[in-house]
Design a protein around this motif. Structure first.
Motif, PDB file in Angstrom:
ATOM      1  N   SER A  71       4.745  20.743  35.382  1.00  0.00           N
ATOM      2  CA  SER A  71       5.347  19.410  35.431  1.00  0.00           C
ATOM      3  C   SER A  71       6.516  19.382  36.411  1.00  0.00           C
ATOM      4  O   SER A  71       7.277  20.351  36.522  1.00  0.00           O
ATOM      5  N   VAL A  72       6.626  18.247  37.134  1.00  0.00           N
ATOM      6  CA  VAL A  72       7.762  18.026  38.022  1.00  0.00           C
ATOM      7  C   VAL A  72       8.386  16.683  37.656  1.00  0.00           C
ATOM      8  O   VAL A  72       7.714  15.650  37.661  1.00  0.00           O
ATOM      9  N   LYS A  73       9.682  16.686  37.343  1.00  0.00           N
ATOM     10  CA  LYS A  73      10.391  15.473  36.937  1.00  0.00           C
ATOM     11  C   LYS A  73      11.243  14.975  38.103  1.00  0.00           C
ATOM     12  O   LYS A  73      11.975  15.750  38.715  1.00  0.00           O
ATOM     13  N   VAL A  74      11.117  13.651  38.374  1.00  0.00           N
ATOM     14  CA  VAL A  74      11.774  13.046  39.540  1.00  0.00           C
ATOM     15  C   VAL A  74      12.744  11.963  39.079  1.00  0.00           C
ATOM     16  O   VAL A  74      12.382  11.101  38.269  1.00  0.00           O
ATOM     17  N   TYR A  75      13.949  11.995  39.635  1.00  0.00           N
ATOM     18  CA  TYR A  75      14.935  10.937  39.368  1.00  0.00           C
ATOM     19  C   TYR A  75      15.246  10.216  40.676  1.00  0.00           C
ATOM     20  O   TYR A  75      15.403  10.845  41.730  1.00  0.00           O
ATOM     21  N   ILE A 130       8.451  10.466  36.233  1.00  0.00           N
ATOM     22  CA  ILE A 130       9.735   9.839  36.573  1.00  0.00           C
ATOM     23  C   ILE A 130      10.652   9.904  35.357  1.00  0.00           C
ATOM     24  O   ILE A 130      10.229   9.577  34.238  1.00  0.00           O
ATOM     25  N   VAL A 131      11.896  10.322  35.546  1.00  0.00           N
ATOM     26  CA  VAL A 131      12.860  10.400  34.447  1.00  0.00           C
ATOM     27  C   VAL A 131      14.054   9.516  34.752  1.00  0.00           C
ATOM     28  O   VAL A 131      14.333   9.180  35.910  1.00  0.00           O
ATOM     29  N   ASP A 132      14.772   9.142  33.696  1.00  0.00           N
ATOM     30  CA  ASP A 132      15.896   8.206  33.826  1.00  0.00           C
ATOM     31  C   ASP A 132      17.243   8.893  33.993  1.00  0.00           C
ATOM     32  O   ASP A 132      18.250   8.228  34.266  1.00  0.00           O
ATOM     33  N   GLU A 133      17.284  10.210  33.807  1.00  0.00           N
ATOM     34  CA  GLU A 133      18.560  10.916  33.868  1.00  0.00           C
ATOM     35  C   GLU A 133      18.513  11.976  34.960  1.00  0.00           C
ATOM     36  O   GLU A 133      17.586  12.792  35.026  1.00  0.00           O
ATOM     37  N   GLU A 134      19.530  11.984  35.779  1.00  0.00           N
ATOM     38  CA  GLU A 134      19.588  12.923  36.889  1.00  0.00           C
ATOM     39  C   GLU A 134      19.662  14.368  36.407  1.00  0.00           C
ATOM     40  O   GLU A 134      19.079  15.272  37.017  1.00  0.00           O
ATOM     41  N   ARG A 135      20.341  14.605  35.278  1.00  0.00           N
ATOM     42  CA  ARG A 135      20.578  15.979  34.829  1.00  0.00           C
ATOM     43  C   ARG A 135      19.308  16.711  34.406  1.00  0.00           C
ATOM     44  O   ARG A 135      19.263  17.944  34.424  1.00  0.00           O
ATOM     45  N   VAL A 136      18.261  15.973  34.024  1.00  0.00           N
ATOM     46  CA  VAL A 136      17.026  16.634  33.576  1.00  0.00           C
ATOM     47  C   VAL A 136      15.972  16.676  34.684  1.00  0.00           C
ATOM     48  O   VAL A 136      14.869  17.176  34.470  1.00  0.00           O
ATOM     49  N   PRO A 194      15.870  19.243  45.815  1.00  0.00           N
ATOM     50  CA  PRO A 194      15.208  19.971  44.725  1.00  0.00           C
ATOM     51  C   PRO A 194      16.160  20.920  43.998  1.00  0.00           C
ATOM     52  O   PRO A 194      17.115  21.447  44.582  1.00  0.00           O
ATOM     53  N   LYS A 195      15.867  21.181  42.716  1.00  0.00           N
ATOM     54  CA  LYS A 195      16.480  22.313  42.044  1.00  0.00           C
ATOM     55  C   LYS A 195      15.827  23.585  42.567  1.00  0.00           C
ATOM     56  O   LYS A 195      14.730  23.552  43.129  1.00  0.00           O
ATOM     57  N   LYS A 196      16.467  24.710  42.353  1.00  0.00           N
ATOM     58  CA  LYS A 196      15.931  25.974  42.833  1.00  0.00           C
ATOM     59  C   LYS A 196      14.552  26.232  42.228  1.00  0.00           C
ATOM     60  O   LYS A 196      14.353  26.077  41.015  1.00  0.00           O
ATOM     61  N   GLY A 197      13.601  26.576  43.062  1.00  0.00           N
ATOM     62  CA  GLY A 197      12.249  26.843  42.608  1.00  0.00           C
ATOM     63  C   GLY A 197      11.306  25.670  42.761  1.00  0.00           C
ATOM     64  O   GLY A 197      10.094  25.817  42.543  1.00  0.00           O
ATOM     65  N   PHE A 198      11.844  24.507  43.155  1.00  0.00           N
ATOM     66  CA  PHE A 198      11.003  23.312  43.281  1.00  0.00           C
ATOM     67  C   PHE A 198      10.904  22.840  44.739  1.00  0.00           C
ATOM     68  O   PHE A 198      10.605  21.682  45.004  1.00  0.00           O
ATOM     69  N   GLU A 199      11.131  23.756  45.674  1.00  0.00           N
ATOM     70  CA  GLU A 199      11.079  23.402  47.086  1.00  0.00           C
ATOM     71  C   GLU A 199       9.676  22.953  47.514  1.00  0.00           C
ATOM     72  O   GLU A 199       9.520  22.022  48.310  1.00  0.00           O
ATOM     73  N   GLU A 200       8.646  23.619  46.992  1.00  0.00           N
ATOM     74  CA  GLU A 200       7.282  23.251  47.367  1.00  0.00           C
ATOM     75  C   GLU A 200       6.952  21.839  46.885  1.00  0.00           C
ATOM     76  O   GLU A 200       6.320  21.049  47.603  1.00  0.00           O
ATOM     77  N   ALA A 201       7.399  21.491  45.663  1.00  0.00           N
ATOM     78  CA  ALA A 201       7.179  20.136  45.140  1.00  0.00           C
ATOM     79  C   ALA A 201       7.958  19.116  45.968  1.00  0.00           C
ATOM     80  O   ALA A 201       7.474  18.008  46.238  1.00  0.00           O
ATOM     81  N   ALA A 202       9.172  19.476  46.393  1.00  0.00           N
ATOM     82  CA  ALA A 202       9.976  18.573  47.224  1.00  0.00           C
ATOM     83  C   ALA A 202       9.279  18.290  48.543  1.00  0.00           C
ATOM     84  O   ALA A 202       9.291  17.160  49.040  1.00  0.00           O
TER      85      ALA A 202
END
Length: 544
Positions: free
Chosen positions: A93-97, A124-130, A215-223
């Motif tokens: 899963s990839v969560k996007v804000y 899609i998520v509503d909070e940047e922190r998650v 991206p957070k670390k580890g999500f560069e490919e998804a970005a």
């Protein structure tokens, strides 16, 4: 041994042989029953088990096998040679804000990724922190696109343009009157300033802001995958531009020009502005055709049949006939006019062959945005005693869509269920009065309360102000546009930018009605005077 003894010996041997065969038969049957479930789907194996060792079929064995086969129990789990298909592992899963002004673009892009061959499940998520990925104006390695950045002022501010240098200084240092907004944050009570003469909805608008996928670390490919689809997605729409004008009357001088074959004459000085819009609408303040007799009233107008071609040439998509002149030459002439317009590809609203057609909405679609149009008339009894209400359509007779606030609210709610945008064309008020009448205001607000996005008014023959009411905009009166009349020459083309959320921007391109009725664009000094008057009337309506 005697013959008798020999016979006795043979008899005993035969008896022993019979017993042996009986024993063998019973044993084969038992074995057959035990292995039957394993070989029921393998007839070639069954044949090999019952064949004679010398290669000839054994009658006894065949009979035994047939009997065993007829008594075999049904199998519940046949032996399968197929390789089981392993269950697919769930996608990571990839969560996007994203900020709210990116919601339209992000929702479409995420839906496309989930419907395609992405190795991820996108959410899609509503909070940047998650979130795993964030859409931001911070610079990053994964480009998301460039969005128009508007510099806006309150609608009635006498300020229209900036240079790109002035705009950059305001962005850097701020300004007490200016708000910097993304294009999806625009609201009609604020007006975007043009930059070097170009507005934010134009392709060549110079002031844009860059966005990235962080991206957070580890999500560069998804970005990288999200970036790829975002840069292919338009970041400034879809928006449509509506052009609306006031009263059009193509009798008298304008009608004479049309009858002489000069079809383009009535709108030739404003045609570029009318045809450039995605949708162009107006109010046809006359009968249209060449049949019928004039009604018993003070003023009657009938444009010649060729006027339908003039209106089509000018780019009109829809005309309201809900007014106090549409039946000036009777019901048959009304139907003739409707047929002439429709033959030229122009829709009509607010009048028809019966009450159902007169009151039904017309739906037009542009760039995937579906717009519903409704049109109504509610005017005072004329000085001659003529009452326009007598032209109201019924179940079997042609006529107009007369209205009241309750009817408008009911109709708008129904149209809203079947469209993205609802626009009401309202012929109401008091002639030559610059302030809306109580009846005019009540009808317009009832429409907005029921879900309409925009009200465009006419009938007063003069420009009236705008009211920003709740989530909608009421343009009370656009005055005359193409009209041979001795009256106020101030006019304009109302430009409205819309998306599926309603009105984003609104503005008046000032025009002047020349003697003889032909409109032209206003000169700079004339335009400034027309806007000043419009802004003054608008401030009065909005408590400014």
């Amino acid at each position: 041994m005697t013959i008798k003894g020999y016979r006795k010996k043979i008899t005993q041997d035969l008896a022993l042989l019979a017993l042996l065969l009986l024993f063998l038969s019973a044993g084969c049957q038992k074995i057959d029953e035990e292995i039957a479930p394993l070989i029921i789907d393998q007839p070639e194996v069954l044949q090999a088990q019952t064949a004679d060792p010398m290669g000839t079929a054994s009658p006894t064995g065949a009979a035994s096998t047939a009997g065993a086969a007829s008594q075999r129990p049904p199998t519940n789990a046949p032996l399968s040679t197929e390789t089981p298909i392993p269950t697919a592992a769930p996608k990571p899963s990839v969560k996007v804000y994203s900020p709210s002004n990116w919601s339209v673009t992000i929702e479409g892009s995420i839906a496309s990724l989930n419907a395609g061959n992405s190795i991820y499940h996108w959410k899609i998520v509503d909070e940047e922190r998650v979130a795993d990925l964030i859409i931001s104006t911070d610079s990053g390695d994964f480009f998301a696109g460039r969005r128009p950045l508007a510099l806006t002022v309150p609608f009635s501010t006498d300020w229209d343009q900036l240079t790109i240098e002035e705009a950059n200084k305001i962005i850097l240092n701020g300004h007490p009157l200016v708000e910097v907004q993304d294009i999806f944050e625009l609201r009609p009570n604020n007006r975007a300033l043009k930059i070097d003469g170009i507005g934010p909805f134009d392709v060549n608008y110079p002031l844009k802001q860059s966005w990235s996928v962080i991206p957070k670390k580890g999500f560069e490919e998804a970005a990288e995958e999200l970036s790829h689809i975002l840069i292919q997605t338009p970041n400034s729409g879809p928006f449509i531009r509506l052009a609306a004008v006031g009263d059009i009357m193509l009798d008298r001088s304008l009608g004479d020009e049309i009858q002489q074959g000069n079809i383009g004459y009535p709108f030739e000085l404003v045609i570029e502005e009318l045809t450039a819009a995605d949708l162009t609408v107006g109010n046809l303040e006359s009968s249209l055709g060449d049949i019928g007799e004039p009604a018993n009233k003070s003023y009657t107008f009938q444009a010649p049949p060729g006027a339908a071609k003039s209106l089509a040439y000018a780019g009109f998509d829809l005309l309201s006939l809900a007014n106090n002149h549409a039946l000036d030459y009777g019901q048959d002439a009304l139907i003739q006019g409707i047929n002439l317009l429709q033959r030229e590809g122009i829709d009509v609203v607010g009048a028809g062959a019966n009450v159902v057609k007169a009151s039904s909405p017309i739906y037009l679609e542009s760039k995937g945005i579906k717009v519903a149009f409704l049109a109504y008339v509610d005017v005072q009894v004329e000085g001659s005693g003529f009452d326009t209400r007598s032209w109201t359509a019924d179940l079997s007779s042609p006529g107009l869509n007369w209205t009241d606030p309750g009817k408008i609210a009911h109709d708008v709610a129904g149209a809203k269920d079947n469209s993205d945008i609802v626009i009401v064309l309202l012929h109401s008020g008091i002639e030559y009065m610059k302030q809306p009448s109580p009846e005019q205001s009540a009808a317009a607000k009832a429409a907005i309360d029921a879900g309409a996005d925009l009200i465009v008014g006419h009938h007063a023959h003069v420009l009236q102000g705008l009211e920003f009411y709740k989530d909608g905009v009421i343009v009370y009166g656009l005055g005359n546009f193409a009209f041979d009349i001795d009256g106020d020459p101030n006019s304009g083309i109302l430009n409205v930018w819309l998306d599926k959320d309603g009105v984003r921007q609104i503005g008046l391109l000032p025009a002047v009605v020349q003697p003889g009725g032909q409109p032209r664009l206003a000169s700079p000094s004339e335009a400034s005077d027309i806007k000043d008057k419009l802004y003054y009337l608008t401030d009065l309506l909005n408590g400014g």
